[in-house]
Write a protein that holds these residues in place. Structure first.
Motif, short mmCIF file in Angstrom:
data_model
loop_
_atom_site.label_atom_id
_atom_site.label_comp_id
_atom_site.label_asym_id
_atom_site.label_seq_id
_atom_site.Cartn_x
_atom_site.Cartn_y
_atom_site.Cartn_z
N GLU A 74 0.74 -1.03 -0.02
CA GLU A 74 0.27 0.19 0.07
C GLU A 74 0.90 1.16 0.00
OE1 GLU A 74 -2.58 -3.81 2.38
OE2 GLU A 74 -0.46 -2.49 2.48
N ARG A 75 2.11 1.38 0.32
CA ARG A 75 3.00 2.42 0.61
C ARG A 75 4.44 1.84 0.27
NH1 ARG A 75 -1.05 4.03 2.28
NH2 ARG A 75 -2.32 5.23 4.29
N ASN A 76 3.97 0.98 -0.64
CA ASN A 76 5.27 0.38 -2.02
C ASN A 76 6.34 1.44 -2.14
OD1 ASN A 76 7.53 -0.71 -3.93
ND2 ASN A 76 6.22 -2.46 -3.01
N VAL A 77 7.59 1.87 -1.83
CA VAL A 77 8.47 2.68 -3.02
C VAL A 77 9.77 1.91 -3.85
CG1 VAL A 77 8.24 4.15 -0.41
CG2 VAL A 77 9.75 2.37 -0.60
N GLY A 78 8.89 1.01 -4.58
CA GLY A 78 9.46 1.12 -5.34
C GLY A 78 10.89 -0.53 -5.86
N TYR A 79 10.06 -0.65 -4.51
CA TYR A 79 10.52 -2.44 -4.35
C TYR A 79 9.84 -3.52 -4.64
CZ TYR A 79 13.13 -0.73 -0.69
OH TYR A 79 13.78 0.31 0.24
N ILE A 80 9.83 -4.77 -5.08
CA ILE A 80 9.18 -5.79 -4.93
C ILE A 80 7.62 -6.17 -4.58
CG2 ILE A 80 10.93 -6.79 -6.63
CD1 ILE A 80 11.04 -8.89 -4.69
N GLU A 81 7.19 -6.01 -5.58
CA GLU A 81 5.71 -6.81 -4.84
C GLU A 81 4.92 -8.08 -4.72
OE1 GLU A 81 2.29 -4.26 -5.95
OE2 GLU A 81 3.65 -2.80 -5.98
N ASP A 82 5.64 -8.59 -4.75
CA ASP A 82 5.91 -10.67 -4.84
C ASP A 82 7.00 -11.40 -4.66
OD1 ASP A 82 2.59 -11.41 -4.40
OD2 ASP A 82 2.72 -10.06 -6.68
N LEU A 83 6.53 -12.24 -3.94
CA LEU A 83 7.92 -13.29 -3.94
C LEU A 83 8.32 -13.50 -5.36
CD1 LEU A 83 7.27 -15.20 -0.32
CD2 LEU A 83 9.12 -13.54 -0.61
N PRO A 84 9.55 -13.64 -5.40
CA PRO A 84 10.57 -15.09 -6.42
C PRO A 84 9.53 -16.15 -7.00
CG PRO A 84 11.89 -13.76 -5.57
CD PRO A 84 10.82 -13.71 -5.10
N GLU A 85 9.24 -16.38 -7.92
CA GLU A 85 8.23 -17.64 -8.44
C GLU A 85 9.31 -18.79 -7.74
OE1 GLU A 85 6.99 -18.29 -12.11
OE2 GLU A 85 6.22 -16.18 -12.12
#
Length: 493
Positions: A74-85
């Motif tokens: 919700e406050r993401n600052v440019g990082y990934i948003e899901d774990l790698p597959e």
């Protein structure tokens, strides 16, 4: 033989709200009974005091810098948003070993993949707070002829720009049976009944993740007014001046509108928070009672912890943020495992990821698959064992990037803030962390020792934050090319 596991995780839960941690006012009979039957860890910490990184660490057994899910989306600052597959998960090992997996409640480990993608049964509940518009919850209310969600008497401060601040508390016009917490307990009990009746007798891991007592404290009046605000002692660190502290802390205080609230409102908010803790405890009790009635509790392992703590006015702050104080980094940690002594207390420095390793150990699986944690079983068995004398934590930002690293020992804590002043606290003489002793000449030897220990451990772990420390602090001799290049390797003429 693999052990059944019940894992209760709360959100934004202060350790000092529980009777088993010394609070003589707040009613937490179920968690207190759990502590009496198992081991209570007095120095349990989160790897990062923010929901998504901490929860991803519990799932993966890895510190945030390693799994790289570094911020709430919700406050993401440019990082990934899901774990790698291809990310390793503890649930994957449990499923492969034949465990039935259930997770009811807050997930918050990614944007697109849900708990079901990692093998868990249970309703997919998105978001950071009770999703009271979720179809399954609405169906729950309709089936039981319970009234819909409705609130009034909202408590807010005033933002620096003059607009109304974030919602901090409100009155919920629903009976206990209609609350989201009661709904979560009901859904957990339903899964528990299904697992207990499994014709194949497969072991199970059932997690109940409450969204509370995270703010806003939206509660039925009986819980909102359960504790008398006038009898509440405000946190000692409410005397915080932010003198000699990173300026970001003062900014966060303004963002959470602390100085726009009256002292009475601050007391009322703490009272409401305590009521929320009691409400959650009552629902944990319902799940434990159901497990007992089904005959699966006695031989099950039971875990209780939180993703991180909450300020509730401490240091003139609310929520959490870029301030590595005990209020939000120290968390409850209670574990009951079959065949281990009851009523133990441990002062060892442990963290949430250690619980992941312990779950694998109880499942007769290899706990070393959890690369950043250690099984707690020797401590639970009361064995004399070598244990780490310090513990690391990290932060990467919320609203904006803000990297921090912390090392805590039995007495001291050092915090490195690359764009600001660093911090050093003596938790024995200054338990409320009001005095930053980083530049105190009397503490220089201790400070330099802690910096060196932090540096070496970051480097050993592969956390590249150590590069900043290489040139900035007295971290000891270097045995590598600090420029990370080859042009300095030629002989000097």
């Amino acid at each position: 033989m693999p052990t059944n596991v019940l894992f209760f995780l709360t959100d934004q839960h202060r350790t000092d709200t529980l009777g088993c941690y010394g609070n003589t006012t707040v009613q937490t009979p179920n968690l207190d009974a759990l502590a009496a039957s198992g081991t209570t860890f007095d120095r349990c910490y989160t790897p990062s005091a923010i929901c998504t990184p901490a929860r991803a660490s519990l799932l993966t057994g890895e510190a945030p810098f390693r799994h790289k899910l570094l911020a709430n989306y919700e406050r993401n600052v440019g990082y990934i948003e899901d774990l790698p597959e291809n990310q390793y998960t503890v649930s994957g090992d449990l499923a492969a070993a034949g465990y039935r997996l259930g997770l009811v409640g807050k997930w918050h480990v990614g944007t697109h993949r849900t708990a079901a993608d990692y093998g868990f049964d249970g309703p997919a509940l998105p978001g950071w707070h009770n999703p009271v518009d979720h179809p399954d919850y609405l169906r729950y209310l309709e089936e039981r002829n319970l009234p819909p969600y409705r609130i009034s008497d909202e408590v807010r401060g005033t933002f620096p720009n003059g607009e109304p601040g974030n919602l901090l508390a409100a009155t919920l016009h629903q009976p206990l049976e209609a609350t989201f917490e009661h709904y979560l307990a009901d859904r957990s009990i339903e899964l528990l009944q299904r697992y207990a009746a499994d014709p194949q007798g497969r072991p199970f891991y059932l997690a109940t993740h409450f969204f509370g007592p995270h703010l806003p404290y939206v509660l039925p009046r009986e819980y909102l007014e359960m504790y008398d605000p006038d009898s509440i002692e405000l946190p000692a660190s409410i005397a915080e001046t932010f003198e000699g502290k990173p300026p970001v802390q003062r900014n966060y205080s303004a963002h959470w509108t602390f100085d726009t609230l009256t002292e009475q409102t601050s007391r009322e908010l703490i009272a409401a928070y305590w009521g929320y803790v009691t409400l959650v405890d009552s629902q944990i009790g319902r799940v434990l009672d159901a497990a007992r009635d089904l005959g699966v509790l006695e031989d099950a392992a039971v875990f209780f912890s939180a993703d991180h703590g909450e300020f509730t006015g401490a240091h003139r702050l609310h929520d959490k943020g870029p301030a590595m104080y005990e209020d939000i980094y120290r968390i409850p940690g209670i574990v009951k495992a079959p065949g281990t002594p009851a009523g133990q207390r441990s002062e060892k420095l442990v963290h949430l990821i250690d619980m992941s390793a312990t779950v694998l150990d109880l499942a007769d699986l290899d706990p070393t698959a959890v690369v950043d944690g250690t099984s707690l079983m020797p401590l639970l068995r009361g064995e004399q064992t070598t244990w780490s004398e310090d513990l690391l934590a990290e932060f990467h930002g919320h609203h904006f990037p803000y990297p921090q690293r912390m090392l805590v020992t039995d007495r001291y804590k050092v915090v490195v803030n690359p764009d600001s002043v660093n911090e050093l606290y003596d938790l024995q003489t200054d338990p409320h962390e009001l005095r930053n002793g980083y530049d105190d000449p009397a503490l220089r030897e201790i400070r330099d020792d802690l910096l060196g220990r932090l540096y070496r451990q970051l480097r050993e772990r592969g956390d590249n934050f150590y590069h900043w420390m290489t040139s900035m602090y007295p971290v000891g001799d270097k045995d590598y090319d600090t420029s990370l290049s080859s042009f300095e390797e030629g002989s000097q003429l």
